[in-house]
Scaffold this motif. Structure first.
Motif, PDB file in Angstrom:
ATOM      1  N   ILE A 334      56.824  19.330 -21.044  1.00 53.83           N
ATOM      2  CA  ILE A 334      58.355  19.216 -20.470  1.00 53.83           C
ATOM      3  C   ILE A 334      58.380  19.691 -19.166  1.00 53.83           C
ATOM      4  O   ILE A 334      59.434  18.950 -18.598  1.00 53.83           O
ATOM      5  CB  ILE A 334      58.654  20.689 -21.362  1.00 53.83           C
ATOM      6  CG1 ILE A 334      58.743  20.430 -22.914  1.00 53.83           C
ATOM      7  CG2 ILE A 334      60.216  21.207 -20.778  1.00 53.83           C
ATOM      8  CD1 ILE A 334      59.025  21.734 -23.745  1.00 53.83           C
ATOM      9  N   GLY A 335      57.299  20.140 -18.456  1.00 57.90           N
ATOM     10  CA  GLY A 335      57.660  20.458 -17.073  1.00 57.90           C
ATOM     11  C   GLY A 335      57.204  19.076 -16.160  1.00 57.90           C
ATOM     12  O   GLY A 335      58.076  18.943 -15.308  1.00 57.90           O
ATOM     13  N   MET A 336      56.510  18.423 -16.685  1.00 61.48           N
ATOM     14  CA  MET A 336      56.358  16.825 -16.074  1.00 61.48           C
ATOM     15  C   MET A 336      57.639  16.078 -16.165  1.00 61.48           C
ATOM     16  O   MET A 336      58.070  15.585 -15.120  1.00 61.48           O
ATOM     17  CB  MET A 336      55.156  16.214 -16.579  1.00 61.48           C
ATOM     18  CG  MET A 336      53.865  16.832 -16.486  1.00 61.48           C
ATOM     19  SD  MET A 336      52.432  16.025 -17.226  1.00 61.48           S
ATOM     20  CE  MET A 336      52.516  14.335 -16.500  1.00 61.48           C
ATOM     21  N   VAL A 337      58.188  16.148 -17.386  1.00 62.38           N
ATOM     22  CA  VAL A 337      59.376  15.235 -17.738  1.00 62.38           C
ATOM     23  C   VAL A 337      60.732  16.005 -16.641  1.00 62.38           C
ATOM     24  O   VAL A 337      61.310  15.199 -16.005  1.00 62.38           O
ATOM     25  CB  VAL A 337      59.934  15.367 -18.889  1.00 62.38           C
ATOM     26  CG1 VAL A 337      61.106  14.509 -19.105  1.00 62.38           C
ATOM     27  CG2 VAL A 337      58.727  14.512 -20.013  1.00 62.38           C
ATOM     28  N   ALA A 338      60.646  17.357 -16.701  1.00 64.18           N
ATOM     29  CA  ALA A 338      62.024  17.841 -16.163  1.00 64.18           C
ATOM     30  C   ALA A 338      61.500  17.746 -14.654  1.00 64.18           C
ATOM     31  O   ALA A 338      62.689  17.776 -13.584  1.00 64.18           O
ATOM     32  CB  ALA A 338      61.913  19.154 -16.408  1.00 64.18           C
ATOM     33  N   GLY A 339      60.424  17.802 -14.226  1.00 60.69           N
ATOM     34  CA  GLY A 339      60.001  17.780 -12.736  1.00 60.69           C
ATOM     35  C   GLY A 339      60.579  16.487 -12.328  1.00 60.69           C
ATOM     36  O   GLY A 339      60.947  16.399 -11.113  1.00 60.69           O
ATOM     37  N   VAL A 340      60.023  15.179 -12.696  1.00 66.43           N
ATOM     38  CA  VAL A 340      60.272  13.973 -12.416  1.00 66.43           C
ATOM     39  C   VAL A 340      61.739  13.830 -12.448  1.00 66.43           C
ATOM     40  O   VAL A 340      62.360  13.224 -11.231  1.00 66.43           O
ATOM     41  CB  VAL A 340      59.455  13.053 -13.407  1.00 66.43           C
ATOM     42  CG1 VAL A 340      59.942  11.626 -12.909  1.00 66.43           C
ATOM     43  CG2 VAL A 340      58.084  13.111 -13.110  1.00 66.43           C
ATOM     44  N   ILE A 341      62.678  14.268 -13.444  1.00 69.47           N
ATOM     45  CA  ILE A 341      63.815  14.070 -13.579  1.00 69.47           C
ATOM     46  C   ILE A 341      64.509  14.688 -12.406  1.00 69.47           C
ATOM     47  O   ILE A 341      65.480  14.300 -11.415  1.00 69.47           O
ATOM     48  CB  ILE A 341      64.578  14.537 -14.687  1.00 69.47           C
ATOM     49  CG1 ILE A 341      63.869  13.654 -15.966  1.00 69.47           C
ATOM     50  CG2 ILE A 341      65.960  14.368 -14.826  1.00 69.47           C
ATOM     51  CD1 ILE A 341      64.244  14.053 -17.337  1.00 69.47           C
ATOM     52  N   LEU A 342      64.186  16.059 -11.989  1.00 66.95           N
ATOM     53  CA  LEU A 342      64.769  16.838 -10.908  1.00 66.95           C
ATOM     54  C   LEU A 342      64.562  16.059  -9.638  1.00 66.95           C
ATOM     55  O   LEU A 342      65.178  15.904  -8.677  1.00 66.95           O
ATOM     56  CB  LEU A 342      64.447  18.355 -11.190  1.00 66.95           C
ATOM     57  CG  LEU A 342      65.112  19.203  -9.879  1.00 66.95           C
ATOM     58  CD1 LEU A 342      66.480  19.091  -9.965  1.00 66.95           C
ATOM     59  CD2 LEU A 342      64.296  20.565 -10.199  1.00 66.95           C
ATOM     60  N   ALA A 343      63.130  15.748  -9.277  1.00 68.07           N
ATOM     61  CA  ALA A 343      62.882  15.306  -8.049  1.00 68.07           C
ATOM     62  C   ALA A 343      63.373  13.827  -7.685  1.00 68.07           C
ATOM     63  O   ALA A 343      63.766  13.553  -6.650  1.00 68.07           O
ATOM     64  CB  ALA A 343      61.291  15.038  -8.211  1.00 68.07           C
ATOM     65  N   LEU A 344      63.758  13.177  -8.967  1.00 67.19           N
ATOM     66  CA  LEU A 344      64.560  11.970  -8.705  1.00 67.19           C
ATOM     67  C   LEU A 344      65.982  11.995  -8.126  1.00 67.19           C
ATOM     68  O   LEU A 344      66.684  11.200  -7.764  1.00 67.19           O
ATOM     69  CB  LEU A 344      64.511  11.075  -9.896  1.00 67.19           C
ATOM     70  CG  LEU A 344      63.107  10.346 -10.224  1.00 67.19           C
ATOM     71  CD1 LEU A 344      63.133   9.652 -11.322  1.00 67.19           C
ATOM     72  CD2 LEU A 344      62.380   9.484  -8.927  1.00 67.19           C
ATOM     73  N   ASN A 345      66.556  13.252  -8.681  1.00 64.83           N
ATOM     74  CA  ASN A 345      68.075  13.549  -8.487  1.00 64.83           C
ATOM     75  C   ASN A 345      67.928  14.828  -7.500  1.00 64.83           C
ATOM     76  O   ASN A 345      69.122  15.461  -7.660  1.00 64.83           O
ATOM     77  CB  ASN A 345      68.814  13.826  -9.838  1.00 64.83           C
ATOM     78  CG  ASN A 345      68.744  12.448 -10.635  1.00 64.83           C
ATOM     79  OD1 ASN A 345      69.366  11.578 -10.691  1.00 64.83           O
ATOM     80  ND2 ASN A 345      67.601  12.558 -11.727  1.00 64.83           N
ATOM     81  N   VAL A 346      67.100  15.075  -6.708  1.00 62.46           N
ATOM     82  CA  VAL A 346      67.249  16.045  -6.094  1.00 62.46           C
ATOM     83  C   VAL A 346      68.450  16.348  -4.855  1.00 62.46           C
ATOM     84  O   VAL A 346      68.863  17.338  -4.780  1.00 62.46           O
ATOM     85  CB  VAL A 346      65.747  16.459  -5.111  1.00 62.46           C
ATOM     86  CG1 VAL A 346      65.796  15.347  -3.882  1.00 62.46           C
ATOM     87  CG2 VAL A 346      65.659  17.999  -4.577  1.00 62.46           C
TER      88      VAL A 346
END
Length: 415
Positions: A334-346
């Protein structure tokens, strides 16, 4: 019954309702902690990657990938060298230059600067100076006109703009009737550029190549040749091959050597920030220890029954390792998926926060980079996920070992 018994029972313990709700709370907290730690780590490292990439692009927009100079003085055969290097398979562009550390004077204002003589058309092959111009044009540098282009901060310090005069003072000296005097020349400011890096905006100036050669008394020679290569990351190897193919003796410096301290500092900063933030993940992962210790205590009678039915200590240990590993795995994924999504839309996320609270984290009047750039590296995401999962597995070892040592007779004594 499902054949891998430890996996079946371990997963059942993970999803089953426990009599002790506090254990469920600690288990959920551990999972959420791992998730938030991984999200924070991925986002921060991605933003740092973005800043590093942005800074690197700004530096390399003005710095050549490699520089070829003559260790014994001016390079007289530079036209021949230009023809040879431009024909090389690894060279995209090449340009001659003259360069000197001098002083710029306007009234009482004096500032040191790196003064570089260029050919405007050739300079386009190795740098983005034309694109960085804010006032005037690179083409205004005409032979014999003695014009100069200044960095934005340097021009502001000297208090000059296009059309104003500045005096260039070089270390070279001239013999005059009154003695030895430094070489001076009045130049007309014809343009201003802004890269967004203080090293250039505050400390660099450009003049025409022939004017620079006259100023330095080089005659028809130049200081060297700047190169742009097909692959900047292979610049050290390519530059050595080019120098070897040219023959003779040349001093060769690539961009990794010119800015080695700066990029080493950036790499160290990223490494240390990663270690510090990974402690968040470590704390959350080791919460699994307390969770499993309480589960083992709560399941003493179940463990004793399984032992009396013939289940080995190793399989008991595997049951609780499966339970703790499942918590860590779910939190990690969950952390990896959420982290990538947030990083791409920071950037839009930060923009929404700034609009909501009426603040600006990176004021354009203070910072050259006014937005949060993000550059997600797959290697970072995978290494963070692997590290978090490994720590989760390690955290299960002690509670699982303790469960395997449970003695059935003692556990069932008061049942």
């Amino acid at each position: 019954m499902y054949h891998p018994l430890p996996l079946y029972i371990g997963l059942r313990y993970t999803r089953a309702k426990r009599r002790n709700h506090f254990i469920s709370f600690i288990s959920g907290t551990s999972m959420v902690g791992i998730t938030l730690g991984i999200v924070a780590l991925i986002v921060v490292l991605s933003v740092m990657n973005g800043f590093h990439k942005e800074i690197q692009q700004r530096i390399l927009s003005m710095a050549s990938h490699a520089t070829l100079t003559d260790p014994y003085g001016g390079m007289a055969n530079w036209r021949e060298i230009l023809e040879k290097v431009r024909a090389h398979r690894d060279v995209v562009g090449a340009a001659p230059f003259v360069e000197v550390q001098g002083m710029l004077v306007n009234g009482s204002q004096v500032s040191g600067a790196l003064i570089r003589g260029i050919l405007p058309t050739d300079e386009d092959q190795v740098s983005d100076l034309r694109r960085e111009m804010t006032r005037g044009s690179v083409d205004d540098l005409v032979d014999g006109e003695f014009r100069i282009i200044l960095g934005r901060d340097l021009a502001a310090f000297l208090g000059v703009g296009p059309g104003d005069k500045v005096t260039v003072v070089t270390p070279q000296v001239s013999a005059t009737p009154v003695g030895i005097m430094p070489r001076l020349k009045r130049f007309t400011v014809s343009g201003i550029f802004a890269v967004g890096m203080a090293d250039y905006d505050r400390n660099a100036a450009f003049i025409q190549l022939s004017d620079g050669a006259k100023l330095l008394n080089l005659g028809d020679a130049v200081s060297g040749v700047r190169l742009k290569l097909t692959d900047m990351w292979e610049a050290p190897r390519m530059a050595r091959e080019i120098a070897y193919d040219l023959g003779g003796v040349y001093r060769l410096v690539d961009w990794t050597q010119m800015h080695s301290n700066f990029f080493s500092a950036l790499a160290m900063e990223k490494r240390m920030m990663g270690i510090i933030l990974f402690l968040i993940v470590a704390v959350a992962a080791f919460n699994i220890v307390s969770t499993l210790v309480m589960v083992v205590t709560d399941k003493q009678s179940d463990i004793a029954v399984m032992r009396t039915l013939g289940i080995s200590p190793g399989r008991i240990m595997a049951i609780f390792m499966v339970q703790g590993t499942a918590i860590g795995l779910i939190g990690t994924l969950i952390g990896m998926v959420a982290g990538v999504i947030l990083a791409l839309n920071v950037e839009p996320v930060v923009g929404a926060i700034e609009s909501l609270f009426g603040v600006h984290f990176l004021d354009p009047s203070i910072y050259y980079i006014s937005e949060l750039p993000s550059d997600v590296h797959l290697s970072d995401v995978l290494s963070i996920g692997a590290g978090a999962f490994l720590m989760s597995v390690l955290a299960t070892l002690y509670p699982a070992w303790r469960a395997a040592r449970t003695q059935p007779a003692e556990a069932l004594r008061y049942e």
